[in-house]
Design a protein around this motif. Structure first.
Motif, mmCIF file in Angstrom:
data_model
loop_
_atom_site.group_PDB
_atom_site.id
_atom_site.type_symbol
_atom_site.label_atom_id
_atom_site.label_comp_id
_atom_site.label_asym_id
_atom_site.label_seq_id
_atom_site.Cartn_x
_atom_site.Cartn_y
_atom_site.Cartn_z
ATOM 1 N N LEU A 1 -33.320 -25.495 -2.429
ATOM 2 C CA LEU A 1 -34.823 -25.905 -2.171
ATOM 3 C C LEU A 1 -35.321 -25.748 -0.604
ATOM 4 C CD1 LEU A 1 -34.253 -29.293 -3.633
ATOM 5 C CD2 LEU A 1 -35.782 -27.635 -4.542
ATOM 6 N N ALA B 1 -33.284 -39.144 -8.722
ATOM 7 C CA ALA B 1 -32.745 -38.039 -8.718
ATOM 8 C C ALA B 1 -33.433 -37.147 -8.007
ATOM 9 C CB ALA B 1 -32.765 -37.620 -10.311
ATOM 10 N N ALA B 2 -34.769 -37.039 -7.773
ATOM 11 C CA ALA B 2 -35.712 -35.943 -7.253
ATOM 12 C C ALA B 2 -35.279 -36.120 -5.658
ATOM 13 C CB ALA B 2 -36.976 -35.939 -7.363
ATOM 14 N N CYS B 3 -35.280 -37.389 -4.979
ATOM 15 C CA CYS B 3 -34.859 -37.641 -3.776
ATOM 16 C C CYS B 3 -33.576 -37.170 -3.462
ATOM 17 C CB CYS B 3 -35.151 -39.068 -3.308
ATOM 18 S SG CYS B 3 -36.892 -39.467 -3.383
ATOM 19 N N GLU B 4 -32.504 -37.500 -4.335
ATOM 20 C CA GLU B 4 -31.263 -37.057 -3.930
ATOM 21 C C GLU B 4 -31.137 -35.715 -3.966
ATOM 22 O OE1 GLU B 4 -26.786 -37.935 -6.068
ATOM 23 O OE2 GLU B 4 -28.576 -38.741 -7.093
ATOM 24 N N ARG B 5 -31.765 -34.890 -5.117
ATOM 25 C CA ARG B 5 -31.535 -33.691 -4.887
ATOM 26 C C ARG B 5 -32.157 -32.916 -3.635
ATOM 27 N NH1 ARG B 5 -35.065 -29.472 -8.028
ATOM 28 N NH2 ARG B 5 -33.800 -27.662 -8.343
ATOM 29 N N ALA B 6 -33.203 -33.548 -3.119
ATOM 30 C CA ALA B 6 -33.905 -32.902 -1.778
ATOM 31 C C ALA B 6 -33.159 -33.676 -0.716
ATOM 32 C CB ALA B 6 -35.302 -33.309 -1.829
ATOM 33 N N ALA C 1 -38.601 -31.099 -4.843
ATOM 34 C CA ALA C 1 -37.321 -31.218 -6.005
ATOM 35 C C ALA C 1 -37.785 -31.816 -7.288
ATOM 36 C CB ALA C 1 -36.321 -32.407 -5.281
ATOM 37 N N ALA D 1 -37.192 -29.604 -10.760
ATOM 38 C CA ALA D 1 -36.202 -30.097 -11.451
ATOM 39 C C ALA D 1 -35.864 -29.619 -13.040
ATOM 40 C CB ALA D 1 -36.122 -31.657 -11.777
#
Length: 438
Positions: free
Chosen positions: A4, A367-372, A434, A438
């Motif tokens: 990312l 989940a998006a924030c965790e991935r980013a 993210a 996803a």
């Protein structure tokens, strides 16, 4: 797929330039379209046929609204969409059809109040004029007079000894800006703007949509430049972040080794007229988004069944600004939910559906924030303070697409000049990338 991208302080630097160049919704979408073009997106005309849609980026412009999407390699007719929704308009003063007015030796501009601005924030502020001129040949010309041209003059305290205790502004009587001396002359403003735009004269102009804006540029604030002060952050911060995230998602797909690495079709939907209810052909309560997405499905050979399947698997982040806890008015906030500037984007919740967030949406956003690698915060209004709303519930209800409301925390929302942490715009952009990928 490549890692990312990490937006950093340079994203906020770029935001300041975007805010300054976007005094109206028409400028905001033109600026976003220019960025999309540089990333390889191409504009489609709504009146043309969209047969045989191939992988790549496309966008549609209508007035102050923009819908952009990127079809990844391997996308099918029923591939679902990942949508970032935002709005391009901000509360301000807009010119009436006959703007030249005045009295008592002053030339003034007749304005109408658009949306719900903090009226006092427009007092004693140097104002320019911006918007669009519709020419007799049907073309549109953007105008941006970015020099001190007008001013809403406040009454001296000697003539109102109670001004600091109970300032009350009449929207008709007290908000008419001054812009010269003498008797008003019908057509003078339009003649001036036609000259500024390089036209031969006002006779070339058949229509217009014009508004006032503060000419003070956005700027970093504070000893360590950790704050940003500027106009129209609600909601151009989200339009700017959404544009950056969409182009980043497109670049990630292009860099991927295998088709299908991007499982959704990423979309940016930037609407006009959110500040007055979204009920227009360019607002979120209009058919624009649904029409564009359906045409995309059909252009890839899809059927009504494919459309229904795509909608069922789609998700929307309604990205709009929210309220940071105010240190001088902390009692106006929920005692257990006091998000702070610099703490990352907000997840906005209201059980009465003023925001569209539910538990499923919370999980997707988290989940998006965790991935980013982006921190996030929860926002809910105090039960004693009525909650605002966004395009989120409208999008969910109109299209049947699962939606969650998010955004960065602000102070002075709906002021002519708002305030945020310098870090929050790029944290938001990272979270949006993210989400879209996803």
């Amino acid at each position: 797929m490549a890692a990312l991208p990490l937006f950093d302080r340079t994203h906020t630097d770029d935001l300041l330039g975007y805010l300054a160049a976007s005094p109206s919704p028409y400028h905001a979408v033109a600026g976003a379209a220019e960025r999309l073009e540089k990333a390889g997106f191409r504009r489609l005309a709504e009146t043309d046929a969209w047969d045989g849609e191939q992988p790549g980026g496309r966008y549609v412009l209508r007035g102050g609204a923009l819908i952009a999407w990127y079809v990844p390699r391997g996308a099918g007719a029923a591939t679902p969409f990942r949508i970032v929704g935002a709005h391009t308009d901000s509360p301000n003063l807009r010119l009436k059809p006959s703007p030249d007015t005045g009295r008592h030796g002053w030339k003034q501009l007749a304005v109408e109040i658009y949306g719900g601005p903090l009226l006092n924030s427009w007092l004693d502020r140097d104002l320019g004029v911006s918007g669009r001129l519709i020419l007799r040949d049907g073309s549109t010309l953007l105008v941006h007079t970015d020099r001190p041209l007008a001013r809403v003059a406040q009454l001296a305290i000697h003539l109102d000894r109670q001004a600091n205790e109970a300032l009350k502004l009449d929207r008709q009587q007290h908000m008419m800006p001054l812009w010269g001396l003498g008797e008003p002359s019908g057509g003078e403003l339009l003649e001036f703007l036609a000259g500024e735009a390089g036209l031969d004269g006002p006779g070339e102009v058949a229509g217009w949509d014009l508004m006032l804006h503060s000419v003070e540029p956005p700027a970093y604030l504070g000893k360590d430049r950790e704050l940003v002060a500027g106009p129209r952050m609600d909601n151009l911060v989200s339009v700017h972040a959404g544009t950056a995230a969409l182009t980043a998602a497109a670049a990630l797909d292009a860099a991927g080794r295998e088709p299908g690495a991007l499982p959704h079709i990423p979309v940016l939907a930037a609407f006009d007229h959110e500040e007055n209810g979204s009920q227009s052909d360019t607002g979120a309560d209009g058919p624009l988004l649904g029409t564009v997405l359906e045409r995309s499905v059909l252009a890839r050979g899809g059927t009504a069944e494919d459309r229904a399947r795509a909608w069922a698997g789609s998700f929307c982040l309604s990205s709009d600004t929210g309220h940071s806890v105010h240190p001088n008015y902390a009692e106006r906030h929920d005692p257990d939910h006091r998000p702070v500037a610099g703490g990352g984007p907000l997840l906005k919740t209201n059980v009465n559906q003023r925001y569209a967030t539910d538990g499923t949406g919370r999980a997707v956003f988290a989940a998006a924030c965790e991935r980013a690698g982006v921190p996030w915060q929860s926002f809910v209004s105090s039960n004693s303070v009525p909650c605002g709303t966004t395009i989120g519930p409208i999008t969910a209800a109109r299209h049947g697409i699962a939606t969650v409301d998010i955004g960065i925390p602000l102070l002075s929302m709906h002021s002519a000049r708002e305030l945020c942490a310098a870090a929050d715009p790029y944290l938001l952009a990272n979270a949006l990338v993210a989400f879209l990928t996803a």
